[in-house]
Design a protein around this motif. Structure first.
Motif, PDB file in Angstrom:
ATOM      1  N   LEU A   1       0.829  -1.203   0.000  1.00 41.82           N
ATOM      2  CA  LEU A   1       0.000   0.000   0.000  1.00 41.82           C
ATOM      3  C   LEU A   1       0.867   1.258   0.000  1.00 41.82           C
ATOM      4  O   LEU A   1       1.931   1.294   0.622  1.00 41.82           O
ATOM      5  N   LEU A   2       0.381   2.295  -0.661  1.00 48.16           N
ATOM      6  CA  LEU A   2       1.024   3.600  -0.598  1.00 48.16           C
ATOM      7  C   LEU A   2       0.734   4.237   0.765  1.00 48.16           C
ATOM      8  O   LEU A   2      -0.249   3.886   1.419  1.00 48.16           O
ATOM      9  N   PRO A   3       1.556   5.162   1.213  1.00 45.90           N
ATOM     10  CA  PRO A   3       1.295   5.834   2.496  1.00 45.90           C
ATOM     11  C   PRO A   3      -0.071   6.527   2.491  1.00 45.90           C
ATOM     12  O   PRO A   3      -0.533   7.017   1.452  1.00 45.90           O
ATOM     13  N   GLY A   4      -0.734   6.536   3.652  1.00 46.43           N
ATOM     14  CA  GLY A   4      -2.048   7.171   3.766  1.00 46.43           C
ATOM     15  C   GLY A   4      -2.318   7.603   5.193  1.00 46.43           C
ATOM     16  O   GLY A   4      -1.477   7.427   6.086  1.00 46.43           O
TER      17      GLY A   4
ATOM     18  N   LYS B   1     -14.313  -4.769  -3.820  1.00 53.24           N
ATOM     19  CA  LYS B   1     -13.396  -4.176  -4.799  1.00 53.24           C
ATOM     20  C   LYS B   1     -14.115  -3.143  -5.662  1.00 53.24           C
ATOM     21  O   LYS B   1     -13.592  -2.040  -5.889  1.00 53.24           O
ATOM     22  N   ALA B   2     -15.308  -3.473  -6.116  1.00 58.18           N
ATOM     23  CA  ALA B   2     -16.078  -2.536  -6.950  1.00 58.18           C
ATOM     24  C   ALA B   2     -16.414  -1.262  -6.179  1.00 58.18           C
ATOM     25  O   ALA B   2     -16.356  -0.150  -6.733  1.00 58.18           O
ATOM     26  N   ILE B   3     -16.753  -1.388  -4.905  1.00 60.15           N
ATOM     27  CA  ILE B   3     -17.089  -0.222  -4.083  1.00 60.15           C
ATOM     28  C   ILE B   3     -15.856   0.656  -3.866  1.00 60.15           C
ATOM     29  O   ILE B   3     -15.911   1.887  -3.999  1.00 60.15           O
ATOM     30  N   LEU B   4     -14.725   0.024  -3.556  1.00 58.66           N
ATOM     31  CA  LEU B   4     -13.503   0.789  -3.338  1.00 58.66           C
ATOM     32  C   LEU B   4     -13.068   1.517  -4.604  1.00 58.66           C
ATOM     33  O   LEU B   4     -12.632   2.680  -4.552  1.00 58.66           O
ATOM     34  N   GLU B   5     -13.206   0.858  -5.735  1.00 54.85           N
ATOM     35  CA  GLU B   5     -12.869   1.509  -7.001  1.00 54.85           C
ATOM     36  C   GLU B   5     -13.817   2.664  -7.287  1.00 54.85           C
ATOM     37  O   GLU B   5     -13.419   3.680  -7.879  1.00 54.85           O
ATOM     38  N   GLY B   6     -15.063   2.521  -6.814  1.00 60.44           N
ATOM     39  CA  GLY B   6     -16.019   3.614  -6.947  1.00 60.44           C
ATOM     40  C   GLY B   6     -15.617   4.844  -6.148  1.00 60.44           C
ATOM     41  O   GLY B   6     -15.957   5.983  -6.507  1.00 60.44           O
ATOM     42  N   PHE B   7     -14.877   4.618  -5.060  1.00 62.70           N
ATOM     43  CA  PHE B   7     -14.365   5.732  -4.252  1.00 62.70           C
ATOM     44  C   PHE B   7     -13.070   6.310  -4.839  1.00 62.70           C
ATOM     45  O   PHE B   7     -12.510   7.266  -4.304  1.00 62.70           O
ATOM     46  N   GLY B   8     -12.588   5.687  -5.921  1.00 63.48           N
ATOM     47  CA  GLY B   8     -11.373   6.177  -6.566  1.00 63.48           C
ATOM     48  C   GLY B   8     -10.104   5.477  -6.158  1.00 63.48           C
ATOM     49  O   GLY B   8      -9.006   5.858  -6.575  1.00 63.48           O
ATOM     50  N   LEU B   9     -10.221   4.414  -5.316  1.00 62.54           N
ATOM     51  CA  LEU B   9      -9.044   3.676  -4.894  1.00 62.54           C
ATOM     52  C   LEU B   9      -8.660   2.643  -5.945  1.00 62.54           C
ATOM     53  O   LEU B   9      -9.526   2.099  -6.647  1.00 62.54           O
ATOM     54  N   ARG B  10      -7.367   2.369  -6.075  1.00 59.73           N
ATOM     55  CA  ARG B  10      -6.869   1.404  -7.053  1.00 59.73           C
ATOM     56  C   ARG B  10      -6.259   0.197  -6.342  1.00 59.73           C
ATOM     57  O   ARG B  10      -5.658   0.337  -5.276  1.00 59.73           O
ATOM     58  N   GLU B  11      -6.406  -0.980  -6.956  1.00 57.09           N
ATOM     59  CA  GLU B  11      -5.871  -2.198  -6.357  1.00 57.09           C
ATOM     60  C   GLU B  11      -4.371  -2.292  -6.560  1.00 57.09           C
ATOM     61  O   GLU B  11      -3.867  -2.107  -7.672  1.00 57.09           O
ATOM     62  N   GLY B  12      -3.642  -2.596  -5.475  1.00 54.57           N
ATOM     63  CA  GLY B  12      -2.197  -2.711  -5.532  1.00 54.57           C
ATOM     64  C   GLY B  12      -1.711  -4.132  -5.333  1.00 54.57           C
ATOM     65  O   GLY B  12      -2.497  -5.083  -5.241  1.00 54.57           O
ATOM     66  N   ALA B  13      -0.401  -4.266  -5.254  1.00 52.85           N
ATOM     67  CA  ALA B  13       0.239  -5.562  -5.055  1.00 52.85           C
ATOM     68  C   ALA B  13       1.608  -5.316  -4.439  1.00 52.85           C
ATOM     69  O   ALA B  13       2.078  -4.187  -4.367  1.00 52.85           O
TER      70      ALA B  13
ATOM     71  N   SER C   1       4.444  -5.803  -5.626  1.00 54.01           N
ATOM     72  CA  SER C   1       5.356  -5.199  -6.600  1.00 54.01           C
ATOM     73  C   SER C   1       4.853  -3.860  -7.139  1.00 54.01           C
ATOM     74  O   SER C   1       5.583  -3.174  -7.858  1.00 54.01           O
ATOM     75  N   ASP C   2       3.613  -3.487  -6.783  1.00 50.30           N
ATOM     76  CA  ASP C   2       3.020  -2.267  -7.335  1.00 50.30           C
ATOM     77  C   ASP C   2       2.046  -1.667  -6.322  1.00 50.30           C
ATOM     78  O   ASP C   2       0.824  -1.778  -6.468  1.00 50.30           O
ATOM     79  N   PRO C   3       2.549  -1.024  -5.282  1.00 49.72           N
ATOM     80  CA  PRO C   3       1.690  -0.493  -4.219  1.00 49.72           C
ATOM     81  C   PRO C   3       0.667   0.515  -4.732  1.00 49.72           C
ATOM     82  O   PRO C   3       0.983   1.363  -5.557  1.00 49.72           O
ATOM     83  N   LYS C   4      -0.569   0.390  -4.231  1.00 54.77           N
ATOM     84  CA  LYS C   4      -1.623   1.338  -4.590  1.00 54.77           C
ATOM     85  C   LYS C   4      -2.434   1.633  -3.321  1.00 54.77           C
ATOM     86  O   LYS C   4      -1.902   1.623  -2.222  1.00 54.77           O
ATOM     87  N   GLU C   5      -3.780   1.847  -3.492  1.00 53.21           N
ATOM     88  CA  GLU C   5      -4.602   2.255  -2.349  1.00 53.21           C
ATOM     89  C   GLU C   5      -5.304   1.103  -1.625  1.00 53.21           C
ATOM     90  O   GLU C   5      -5.723   1.250  -0.485  1.00 53.21           O
ATOM     91  N   PHE C   6      -5.499  -0.051  -2.277  1.00 54.36           N
ATOM     92  CA  PHE C   6      -6.107  -1.187  -1.580  1.00 54.36           C
ATOM     93  C   PHE C   6      -5.571  -2.500  -2.119  1.00 54.36           C
ATOM     94  O   PHE C   6      -5.044  -2.567  -3.237  1.00 54.36           O
TER      95      PHE C   6
END
Length: 278
Positions: free
Chosen positions: A123-126, A248-260, A262-267
């Motif tokens: 995850l990215l810092p938040g 996942k669909a709800i979080l993406e609706g809030f503008g969050l992106r799925e991470g991993a 190797s690729d940190p994101k918002e959820f």
């Protein structure tokens, strides 16, 4: 020699030896929370290193003598000297039909290769982190709620957990209540941890699914928090496949992106969830 003396001197009949388990660890404690849920602790291999939130493969020997393994999130934090797991009981499940009967002193198989996506590195810092779970999906968050890094990285930690009945929330409730008195992290937890348990089939002060309470905004109103946004909020998700897809669909609706990793994101979403049929 009398018959009695001969009997006394005769060697005791040998007990059948238990089959040797590969990667064996010893069960140290078992607690049955309901007729469907139990937790247990086992010894920790000296060489095992893991990040809070990861899972390992554990199991027993099947009827055919071969290892029967499933992915289980480690419910204890990375600093714990033992490993804790939280499981459902499935009467006809290939593994849990046997696993639910383990007792202290028994052995289980534990493959010491931890993996998983529910880790801070993904995850990215938040500002806030949301732990979103149903049923035994709370297990990785039981680890992360006891991890000092969680409270170092975030101003607020929100644990949303939904079960069918009130009794099924007890494992999480007791864990959360114990944290403020924990000698290691109690001061760090302080007022940072917000616990939001809900039920779907029994009356309780909070009702409804995680998805409904997020989508309707009820949880934000109840906790006095702003609506989720990608600048401040991070989330981790663990539940059934259907639950993961819906959240996942709800979080993406809030503008969050799925991470991993190797690729940190918002959820992030844990896909190796132990659910029905195991």
């Amino acid at each position: 020699m009398t018959t009695e003396a001969a009997t006394m001197n005769a060697p005791a009949p040998e007990r059948p030896a238990k089959p040797h388990l590969p990667d064996a660890q010893t069960v140290t404690a078992v607690k049955h929370w309901t007729d469907r849920l139990f937790s247990f602790r086992v010894t920790r291999p000296a060489s095992l290193r893991f990040r809070s939130g990861e899972f390992v493969m554990i199991g027993l020997l099947g009827d055919n003598g071969k290892p029967l393994l499933r992915a289980y999130s480690i419910a204890s934090p990375a600093w714990d000297e033992e490993l804790e797991f939280y499981s459902i009981k499935v009467p006809d499940g290939p593994l849990t039909s046997k696993l639910q009967h383990i007792c202290p002193g028994d052995e289980i198989i534990l493959r010491p290769k931890p993996v998983g996506t529910l880790v801070h590195d993904a995850l990215l810092p938040g500002k806030r982190i949301w732990f979103l779970a149903t049923g035994t999906g709370i297990a990785p968050f039981a680890s992360l709620m006891r991890e000092p890094e969680t409270y170092e990285k975030y101003d607020q930690v929100i644990m949303m957990h939904t079960c069918r009945e009130v009794a099924e929330l007890e494992y999480g409730r007791q864990l959360v209540e114990s944290l403020k008195d924990d000698p290691l992290i109690g001061e760090m937890v302080g007022d940072k941890l917000l616990y939001y348990p809900t039920t779907t089939r029994e009356e309780f002060h909070h009702r409804g699914r995680v998805t409904d309470n997020l989508a309707s905004g009820k949880v934000f109103a109840d906790l006095g928090l702003p609506k989720m946004n990608p600048a401040e909020d991070r989330a981790m998700v663990c539940g059934s496949l259907a639950f993961n897809v819906d959240v996942k669909a709800i979080l993406e609706g809030f503008g969050l992106r799925e991470g991993a990793n190797s690729d940190p994101k918002e959820f992030v979403v844990e896909k190796a969830f132990v659910g029905d049929g195991i």
